[in-house]
Structures are given as C-alpha cells and as structure tokens.
Design an enzyme around this catalytic site. Sequence first.
Site, PDB file in Angstrom:
ATOM      1  N   ASP A 165      40.719  26.067  20.154  1.00 31.24           N
ATOM      2  CA  ASP A 165      41.959  26.821  20.014  1.00 31.24           C
ATOM      3  C   ASP A 165      41.739  28.002  19.075  1.00 31.24           C
ATOM      4  O   ASP A 165      40.751  28.051  18.323  1.00 31.24           O
ATOM      5  CB  ASP A 165      43.064  25.919  19.464  1.00 31.24           C
ATOM      6  CG  ASP A 165      44.437  26.549  19.599  1.00 31.24           C
ATOM      7  OD1 ASP A 165      44.623  27.366  20.520  1.00 31.24           O
ATOM      8  OD2 ASP A 165      45.326  26.246  18.784  1.00 31.24           O
ATOM      9  N   ILE A 168      46.306  32.249  14.014  1.00 32.29           N
ATOM     10  CA  ILE A 168      46.264  33.240  12.941  1.00 32.29           C
ATOM     11  C   ILE A 168      46.922  32.639  11.706  1.00 32.29           C
ATOM     12  O   ILE A 168      48.017  32.071  11.793  1.00 32.29           O
ATOM     13  CB  ILE A 168      46.973  34.538  13.366  1.00 32.29           C
ATOM     14  CG1 ILE A 168      46.233  35.173  14.542  1.00 32.29           C
ATOM     15  CG2 ILE A 168      47.062  35.519  12.196  1.00 32.29           C
ATOM     16  CD1 ILE A 168      46.926  36.382  15.127  1.00 32.29           C
ATOM     17  N   HIS A 169      46.270  32.767  10.569  1.00 30.61           N
ATOM     18  CA  HIS A 169      46.768  32.237   9.303  1.00 30.61           C
ATOM     19  C   HIS A 169      46.546  33.265   8.205  1.00 30.61           C
ATOM     20  O   HIS A 169      45.668  34.121   8.309  1.00 30.61           O
ATOM     21  CB  HIS A 169      46.023  30.950   8.925  1.00 30.61           C
ATOM     22  CG  HIS A 169      46.000  29.917  10.003  1.00 30.61           C
ATOM     23  ND1 HIS A 169      46.949  28.934  10.116  1.00 30.61           N
ATOM     24  CD2 HIS A 169      45.150  29.725  11.039  1.00 30.61           C
ATOM     25  CE1 HIS A 169      46.686  28.165  11.162  1.00 30.61           C
ATOM     26  NE2 HIS A 169      45.594  28.634  11.742  1.00 30.61           N
ATOM     27  N   ARG A 170      47.323  33.162   7.127  1.00 38.70           N
ATOM     28  CA  ARG A 170      47.029  34.000   5.971  1.00 38.70           C
ATOM     29  C   ARG A 170      45.876  33.357   5.207  1.00 38.70           C
ATOM     30  O   ARG A 170      45.847  32.151   4.974  1.00 38.70           O
ATOM     31  CB  ARG A 170      48.257  34.211   5.100  1.00 38.70           C
ATOM     32  CG  ARG A 170      48.634  33.065   4.183  1.00 38.70           C
ATOM     33  CD  ARG A 170      49.873  33.412   3.350  1.00 38.70           C
ATOM     34  NE  ARG A 170      50.118  32.434   2.308  1.00 38.70           N
ATOM     35  CZ  ARG A 170      51.313  31.899   2.048  1.00 38.70           C
ATOM     36  NH1 ARG A 170      52.364  32.216   2.776  1.00 38.70           N
ATOM     37  NH2 ARG A 170      51.440  31.031   1.055  1.00 38.70           N
ATOM     38  N   GLY A 187      52.518  21.801  14.453  1.00 39.82           N
ATOM     39  CA  GLY A 187      52.550  22.810  15.497  1.00 39.82           C
ATOM     40  C   GLY A 187      51.282  23.620  15.682  1.00 39.82           C
ATOM     41  O   GLY A 187      51.087  24.216  16.722  1.00 39.82           O
ATOM     42  N   GLU A 233      44.413  29.734  23.721  1.00 36.83           N
ATOM     43  CA  GLU A 233      45.174  30.950  24.017  1.00 36.83           C
ATOM     44  C   GLU A 233      44.321  32.164  24.340  1.00 36.83           C
ATOM     45  O   GLU A 233      44.877  33.217  24.719  1.00 36.83           O
ATOM     46  CB  GLU A 233      46.121  31.263  22.848  1.00 36.83           C
ATOM     47  CG  GLU A 233      47.339  30.367  22.762  1.00 36.83           C
ATOM     48  CD  GLU A 233      47.061  29.050  22.048  1.00 36.83           C
ATOM     49  OE1 GLU A 233      47.972  28.202  21.978  1.00 36.83           O
ATOM     50  OE2 GLU A 233      45.923  28.867  21.564  1.00 36.83           O
ATOM     51  N   GLU A 289      55.786  38.106   3.404  1.00 42.41           N
ATOM     52  CA  GLU A 289      55.834  37.423   4.690  1.00 42.41           C
ATOM     53  C   GLU A 289      56.891  38.055   5.585  1.00 42.41           C
ATOM     54  O   GLU A 289      57.679  38.898   5.162  1.00 42.41           O
ATOM     55  CB  GLU A 289      56.114  35.923   4.482  1.00 42.41           C
ATOM     56  CG  GLU A 289      54.939  35.154   3.868  1.00 42.41           C
ATOM     57  CD  GLU A 289      53.830  34.881   4.865  1.00 42.41           C
ATOM     58  OE1 GLU A 289      53.923  35.375   6.008  1.00 42.41           O
ATOM     59  OE2 GLU A 289      52.876  34.175   4.508  1.00 42.41           O
TER      60      GLU A 289
END
Length: 490
Positions: A165, A168-170, A187, A233, A289
Amino acid sequence: MAEEPWDLRRVLDEIKDDPKNYHETDVPVDPEAELSGVYRYIGAGGTVERPTKEGPAMMFNNVKGFPDTRVLIGLMASRRRVGKMFHHDYQTLGQFLNESVSNPIAPVTVKEADAPAHEVVYKATDAGFDIRKLVAAPTNTPQDAGPYITVGVVFGSNMDKSKSDVTIHRMVLEDKDKLGIYIMPGGRHIGAFAEEYEKANKPMPITINIGLDPAVTIGATFEPPTTPFGYNELGVAGAIRKQAVQLVDGLTVDEKAIARSEYTLEGYIMPNERIQEDINTHTGKAMPEFPGYDGDANPALQVIKVTAVTHRKNAIMQSVIGPSEEHVSMAGIPTEASILQLVDRAIPGKVKNVYNPPAGGGKLMTIMQIHKENEADEGIQRQAALLAFSAFKELKTVILVDEDVDIFDMNDVIWTMNTRFQADQDIMVLPGMRNHPLDPSERPQYDPKSIRFRGMSSKLVIDGTVPFDMKDQFERAQFMKVDDWEKYLK
C-alpha cells in the site's frame, strides 16, 4: 515508439509556459519558514491565514543550504490546475477518480537502469551521512517541530508481502538518520502493516517517495471503504494515466520504491520505539494542518530509521502547506469520488455531483447536488447525506442543493441557505459520532455532553433543496439565452 513515462518532470513540462499555473524564482529563500511564508501570499489559498489566494505553483531555484536542490510548492493548489494536469474537466474530477478506482492498472517493476530515482545514492554507512543536509524539507512556520516531509508517499507491505500500500503522512526530520512519522489511528493500511511488524518485534521496511506525478500523490490519499485493505492505490494513478506506475527494488531495504520519484528515503519503521515530535524545538506544535490550525506536537511518534537517500540529478524537493488549497485537491477530490461511489450504489442517479470545498479543508465539508425526479424522491436527499457520512467518517458537514445551483460557487451555495431553507426544519444534527482528531473543536471540554473523547463530533446536514411539490415557486429568474455572447468581449 513507447509513450514517455509519466513523472513530475513531464507534468511540469506541460504547465511551465503558463504563468497562471507555474512560476520560477532565483531569489534566495530560506527553507526555514520563509519559503512557505512567501507562498502563503502568492498561491496557497485554502484555510491558510489571510491574506492568501489561489495562484501558480512555485519553483524555488535558490534554496539556502541546498545548492543542488530546487523546491516545488503548490503544484496541486488549484482544482483547475489538477484538471489541466489530468487532461480532464475540473468539475467532474470526482467522477473521474471514481472510475479510476474501479478500473485500476497495477504498477510494474523496472530494471535498475530504468530508475532515475537512483541516479544519486547516499547510504547511512557513508561518512557524514545526515538527512538534514541531504533533504531540503521546509518548515512551514517558525513554530514547527522541525523540517517536515509533507508530501512523501510511503510504500510498505505486510510481513508476507501479500499486500502492499501507499499512504501520505507527516514526517519530521529528528536526527541525522531518524524521522518521526505520525500514523493516524485506524484506517491507514501502512499503520496496520506496522502493527503486524511491531507485534513480531521486527523493523518494517519502507520507502518514502517525494516529487511525483500528482496522479500518484492524489491517488494515494484514498481510504477505506473505497479502497479496502490490500488495495494498492498506485493502481488509481495507473488508471488516471492509462499507464502503469513504475517501481524499482530498494537498494538497502526489501521493499519497492517509485522508480521516477525525485527523492527516495529508504528505511525501517522501528518496533516499540517512539520519539517526542518536538524533541528539538519544544514548541508544543507540530506543523499547520488542513483545518487551518497548528497540530499539537505528538509525545510519541513512531520512528523511521533511514538507511539511504537517493535522488535524481538536479532533484526537485516537493512540499505542501498543510491548510492550503493543495490539501483540498489531495484529500478532497478522492473523498468526492468515495462519496459518489457509495451513494450511486445505493441511490443511483440521485446525486449529480459532489464538491468538497476549501472551507472544510477537503475533508470536513461536502456539497451534494441532488436530482429529484418525482415526489417519491422527496427525502432521498437526506438519505444521501447519511450515506456520505458512512462513506467518509471524517466528514462533519453536508450541504444539500438542487441541480440549478453551482456547487463550485460558495455564493450560490450559501444563497440556497437564505432562500430555500428554514432552520427549524431543514437542519439535521447527529451527535456523538467519530470525526477527525485534528479539528480543535472536537475536545470534551468544548462539548462535554456529546464529546466523550477527542475526535468525536456532532455532524450537520443543511438541506437547501426545494420540496418537490413547491419547485415551481423557486424557479430562478430566466434570462435570454445568447449563444454568441463571447463576441462582446472581443
């Protein structure tokens, strides 16, 4: 002759001659707060502190401390620009992505010689290796916990490699070979993979891919239930481009990297290891954010041990501003697709279009355009709103409008609340539901009765549709149809 592979540089070549969509500057800029501070005025849009506006993507060619790196910001900070880059009408991007999810084209692995992502290689075993000197990650504000990778696509797999998979993360640069990564609970498939590795007390190999075709970046933001566990994705990006995304084997980890990324960081999510997000600054803040506020510094981020940094020659570091129009494109358009998919399955033909506007950061608000064909459709609009909440749990507000309302024009949308709406009967409030923990109003002290734990919320439906049996009393003023009106502008 084979088609040229899609990547960030091919996309930039298509827009670089359009001053509305692209601008380069050689003026020196500091990546610590100044770069994002400049772009806030020029093109960030969204919920960024005013003044701001929707403007061109910007390439900063002279970044202090990084003589060999350019920094790109704002590439997706315009829905119209996303449509242009996808060769598609910006107003129906949700439908377009919905079709792409349903017809994915799986990625393919190419040979090392065909992977420009590995043109320049630095390994953690090299003398003087320091990601803070190799990766031109900006800070968005002077209060940030540190330099952030804001648009890095993390590629990972479960332990038996049966599922992969991208998300996107900070990620904050904490030390010479250490990142802190915020994986939101629940999730995220990468989070589920990391839990599996942590239970086995084994490090999880990953790659972090930066500087990509926006089809990859936007496609990567889909979430369950639209893309269920095990759905990679990258297939969405393949469908958008009608061309498989190219992967390559990592150099220091047993994982794939995106072969045409500008930057790649290889490493491991370490098991049972945590780090204070602002350990170097102690500001109490993370970074801005999408709701428009600074995120609180997390006391226990998961840790990535970096084993290599690779990049293309004359590399482009890509960044985004958290509460900008760019986040709306990245998160909002896939959310529209998710809502359309679920609603059309349950009540086909009744929701004509969906828009997640900047006011909600792409996640918290949606506007639904409803088609009522006969009296049996009265009430179906509220069913559609409930379906939207089930399609995307982080949604907070749904506004329902008729087909004659332009959902992309907030003046037209708010007009319905003044002329087709009565507050005592056209509002639905659903208390005690789950939402997004980054909304600062979702704290128990704000509403002790319905918010037991942070991340809960009351949800709102505003029904601005005309009752079917009264449609003839709400017809807009009809003007003469003039087909050749544009000649008066010449």
